[in-house]
Write an enzyme that holds these catalytic residues in place. Structure first.
Site, short mmCIF file in Angstrom:
data_model
loop_
_atom_site.label_atom_id
_atom_site.label_comp_id
_atom_site.label_asym_id
_atom_site.label_seq_id
_atom_site.Cartn_x
_atom_site.Cartn_y
_atom_site.Cartn_z
N ALA A 14 0.82 -1.26 0.00
CA ALA A 14 0.12 -0.09 0.17
C ALA A 14 0.90 1.37 -0.06
O ALA A 14 0.28 2.55 0.19
CB ALA A 14 -1.04 -0.03 1.21
N VAL A 64 5.41 -9.76 3.54
CA VAL A 64 4.46 -10.48 3.44
C VAL A 64 4.77 -11.82 2.94
O VAL A 64 3.88 -13.05 2.86
CB VAL A 64 3.27 -9.99 2.45
N TYR A 154 5.45 -14.37 -13.62
CA TYR A 154 4.28 -13.43 -12.83
C TYR A 154 3.05 -13.85 -13.49
O TYR A 154 2.17 -14.03 -13.02
CB TYR A 154 4.62 -11.99 -13.61
#
Length: 252
Positions: A14, A64, A154
């Site tokens: 974010a 994360v 990806y």
């Protein structure tokens, strides 16, 4: 609008781009937001802007891809705000290259950041959401999930996000937890600007080429993806689960 009054959200990745736009929008609509990013200064800057605009936000620096860091991120959010209602898994990276030139490390990094992190975050969040019998999870996939030259890592990760999303909707649905994914097309972000630089183009030139291949005749903006994420995170989408919604200007 106060669609999210009384709700608490975590938004990963974010510090900028789609994640920052999503954190701003959820906060503007009443949510208290944990602004999560690997970059502590970026997370703090996003949270500070939200607070300056009258919203409620806390910056959380977290990797994360690290299970312990993810558990701590969720624990801190619940400690700070008392609950967790919304999880937006937006953190992601690219390491583009053709298959024959791609180092194993770049494959592993992209799969870990774009897919494994979502598994970890969902696993941690459900420990709070299941007892509450409420939750909204929105995962970021990509149009590249359909295949994109030079992005085998990806594309594989983002296709995996869609399978993970569909499966978690089945597993968590009985606990009134909605799980959906958003798959953006070309969005004007720092990530796509970096992609342009890698192929020897400017961001403007790269966007122009993308716009020419898009029926709406332009590239997307982070706020336009954030709006779709906010819909899926709201009770307006209470009967929507297990879906991947493409946000790509009609491109095929």
């Amino acid at each position: 609008m106060t669609h999210f009054a009384g709700r608490v959200a975590i938004v990963t990745g974010a510090a900028q781009g789609i994640g920052a736009a999503t954190a701003h929008l959820l906060a503007a609509r009443g949510a208290r937001v944990a602004v999560v990013d690997l970059d502590p200064e970026g997370a703090a800057a996003t949270a500070a802007r939200i607070v300056a605009e009258g919203g409620a936000a806390t910056a959380v620096a977290a990797d994360v891809t690290d299970a312990d860091a993810v558990e701590a991120m969720v624990a801190r959010t619940v400690q700070e705000y008392g609950q967790l209602d919304i999880l937006v898994n937006n953190a992601g990276i690219t390491r583009d290259n053709m298959l024959f030139k791609m180092p194993r490390a770049d494959w592993d990094a992209v799969l870990s950041t774009n897919l494994t992190s979502i598994f970890l975050c969902c696993q941690a969040a459900q420990k709070v959401m299941v007892p509450a019998r409420y939750g909204k999870i929105v995962n970021l996939s990509s149009r590249s999930a359909l295949g994109n030259r030079g992005q085998v890592n990806y594309a594989a990760a983002k296709a995996g996000v869609q399978g993970l999303t569909a499966t978690l909707a089945l597993e968590l649905g009985p606990f009134q937890i909605n799980v959906n994914a958003v798959a953006p097309g070309y969005i004007a972000t720092a990530m796509t600007a970096a992609t342009a630089a890698r192929v020897g183009s400017t961001a403007q030139e790269h966007q122009k080429l993308a716009a020419e291949r898009t029926p709406l005749g332009r590239v997307g903006q982070p706020a336009e993806v954030a709006s779709v994420i906010a819909f899926l995170a709201s009770d307006d989408a209470a009967y929507v689960s297990g879906q991947t919604l493409y946000v790509n200007g009609g491109a095929r």
